[in-house]
Design an enzyme around this catalytic site. Structure first.
Site, PDB file in Angstrom:
ATOM      1  N   ARG A 144     -10.259   0.647   7.962  1.00 17.10           N
ATOM      2  CA  ARG A 144      -9.832  -0.801   8.504  1.00 17.10           C
ATOM      3  C   ARG A 144     -10.662  -1.851   8.913  1.00 17.10           C
ATOM      4  O   ARG A 144     -10.375  -2.917   9.689  1.00 17.10           O
ATOM      5  CB  ARG A 144      -8.456  -0.189   9.656  1.00 17.10           C
ATOM      6  CG  ARG A 144      -7.173   0.010   9.429  1.00 17.10           C
ATOM      7  CD  ARG A 144      -6.372  -1.345   8.312  1.00 17.10           C
ATOM      8  NE  ARG A 144      -5.146  -1.503   8.714  1.00 17.10           N
ATOM      9  CZ  ARG A 144      -4.065  -0.239   8.523  1.00 17.10           C
ATOM     10  NH1 ARG A 144      -4.126   0.126   7.717  1.00 17.10           N
ATOM     11  NH2 ARG A 144      -2.507  -1.068   9.289  1.00 17.10           N
ATOM     12  N   LYS A 202       0.645  -0.970   0.056  1.00 18.70           N
ATOM     13  CA  LYS A 202       0.370  -0.194  -0.402  1.00 18.70           C
ATOM     14  C   LYS A 202       0.428   1.548  -0.047  1.00 18.70           C
ATOM     15  O   LYS A 202       0.595   2.187  -1.535  1.00 18.70           O
ATOM     16  CB  LYS A 202      -1.230   0.486   1.144  1.00 18.70           C
ATOM     17  CG  LYS A 202      -2.095  -1.179   0.964  1.00 18.70           C
ATOM     18  CD  LYS A 202      -2.762  -0.797   2.727  1.00 18.70           C
ATOM     19  CE  LYS A 202      -2.201  -0.592   3.832  1.00 18.70           C
ATOM     20  NZ  LYS A 202      -1.855  -2.403   4.414  1.00 18.70           N
ATOM     21  N   ARG A 224      11.382  -6.368   5.158  1.00 18.92           N
ATOM     22  CA  ARG A 224      11.383  -4.866   5.431  1.00 18.92           C
ATOM     23  C   ARG A 224      11.736  -4.840   6.546  1.00 18.92           C
ATOM     24  O   ARG A 224      12.256  -4.026   6.949  1.00 18.92           O
ATOM     25  CB  ARG A 224       9.798  -4.945   5.345  1.00 18.92           C
ATOM     26  CG  ARG A 224       9.318  -3.066   5.773  1.00 18.92           C
ATOM     27  CD  ARG A 224       8.522  -2.979   5.489  1.00 18.92           C
ATOM     28  NE  ARG A 224       7.655  -3.620   5.885  1.00 18.92           N
ATOM     29  CZ  ARG A 224       5.771  -2.731   6.073  1.00 18.92           C
ATOM     30  NH1 ARG A 224       4.789  -2.358   4.731  1.00 18.92           N
ATOM     31  NH2 ARG A 224       5.095  -3.391   6.946  1.00 18.92           N
TER      32      ARG A 224
HETATM   33  P1  AMP Z   1       0.116   0.197   8.562  1.00 20.10           P
HETATM   34  O1  AMP Z   1       1.241   1.504   7.790  1.00 20.10           O
HETATM   35  O2  AMP Z   1      -1.002   0.899   7.235  1.00 20.10           O
HETATM   36  O3  AMP Z   1       0.260  -0.655   8.473  1.00 20.10           O
HETATM   37  O4  AMP Z   1      -0.302   0.707   9.920  1.00 20.10           O
HETATM   38  C1  AMP Z   1       0.406   0.383  10.827  1.00 20.10           C
HETATM   39  C2  AMP Z   1      -0.013   0.934  12.470  1.00 20.10           C
HETATM   40  O5  AMP Z   1      -0.608   1.977  12.659  1.00 20.10           O
HETATM   41  C3  AMP Z   1      -1.580  -0.532  12.259  1.00 20.10           C
HETATM   42  O6  AMP Z   1      -1.118  -1.514  12.950  1.00 20.10           O
HETATM   43  C4  AMP Z   1      -2.812   0.055  13.475  1.00 20.10           C
HETATM   44  O7  AMP Z   1      -1.923   0.166  14.495  1.00 20.10           O
HETATM   45  C5  AMP Z   1      -2.254   1.118  13.116  1.00 20.10           C
HETATM   46  N1  AMP Z   1      -3.372   1.339  12.523  1.00 20.10           N
HETATM   47  C6  AMP Z   1      -3.642   2.544  10.207  1.00 20.10           C
HETATM   48  N2  AMP Z   1      -4.114   2.841  10.366  1.00 20.10           N
HETATM   49  C7  AMP Z   1      -4.973   2.315  10.687  1.00 20.10           C
HETATM   50  C8  AMP Z   1      -5.956   2.847  10.486  1.00 20.10           C
HETATM   51  N3  AMP Z   1      -7.281   3.206   9.860  1.00 20.10           N
HETATM   52  N4  AMP Z   1      -7.246   2.573  12.308  1.00 20.10           N
HETATM   53  C9  AMP Z   1      -6.516   2.237  13.020  1.00 20.10           C
HETATM   54  N5  AMP Z   1      -5.382   1.825  13.502  1.00 20.10           N
HETATM   55  C10 AMP Z   1      -4.182   2.562  12.178  1.00 20.10           C
END
Ligand code: AMP
Length: 188
Positions: free
Chosen positions: A88, A13, A127
């Site tokens: 999410r 993403k 990563r």
């Molecule tokens: P990501 O970088 O998108 O993998 O997000 C890393 C972490 O941020 C996730 O594992 C969640 O703890 C938090 N996070 C990101 N987006 C959301 C969201 N839309 N709702 C809740 N927690 C989020």
């Protein structure tokens, strides 16, 4: 153009979001990056979410919405947005829809990046060596994949029913995935 990019952890993403936003001339808004910036700056919001993120759990809906909404509305008024990592859950999608609809800022396409689970594990652990993200260790990754299956995957049906969903095979090299997404958008 207003786009949502959804997919499991490790589906690309962030990488695809940055590339596509540049190609399409729209703003890339990455939920996880914004949260990590708050954690790093040790803001009150950052302190509230540190432990949840380290475990790979979702942060509360009102926290992520308050962080994203002003940016999404501003980008929608300008050239558009590509939002990666939000929503999410179906609850987040429903709540965001109410707020975005009033402002004419609802998404017009949702892209789902589809990658088999074994490949996700491989990518995330690779990563981890390069980026050193606090949540890229094996236990947290297992929880993030579980949270994805339980909370986030139901969005596939939610957006399919609304006729917004395009599934893209993201188990290919990065350039091929970018072209596949652009192709899916062109096919509208
Ligand atoms: P990501 O970088 O998108 O993998 O997000 C890393 C972490 O941020 C996730 O594992 C969640 O703890 C938090 N996070 C990101 N987006 C959301 C969201 N839309 N709702 C809740 N927690 C989020």
């Amino acid at each position: 153009m207003r786009l949502l990019l959804i997919g499991p952890p490790g589906s690309g993403k962030g990488t695809q979001g940055a590339r596509l936003a540049a190609r399409l001339g729209i703003e890339h808004i990455a939920a996880g990056d914004l949260l990590r910036a708050e954690v790093k700056a040790e803001t009150p919001l950052g302190r509230q979410v540190t432990a949840l993120m380290q475990r790979g759990d979702l942060v509360p809906d009102e926290v992520i919405l308050s962080l994203l909404l002003p940016k999404v509305l501003a980008a929608a008024e300008a050239n558009g947005y590509l939002l990666d990592g939000f929503p999410r859950s179906v609850d987040q999608a429903v709540e965001a829809r109410k707020l975005a609809e009033q402002a004419g800022a609802s998404p017009d396409h949702v892209i789902y990046l589809d990658v088999p689970r074994e490949e996700l594990m491989r990518r995330i652990l690779a990563r981890a060596e390069i980026e050193g993200r606090a949540d890229d260790n094996p236990e947290t990754v297992a929880n993030r994949l579980k949270v994805f299956e339980e909370a986030t995957h139901p969005l596939v049906d939610y957006y399919r029913e609304r006729g917004l969903l395009r599934v893209v095979d993201a188990n290919q090299d990065q350039d091929a995935v970018t072209e596949a997404i652009l192709g899916a958008l062109d096919a509208e």
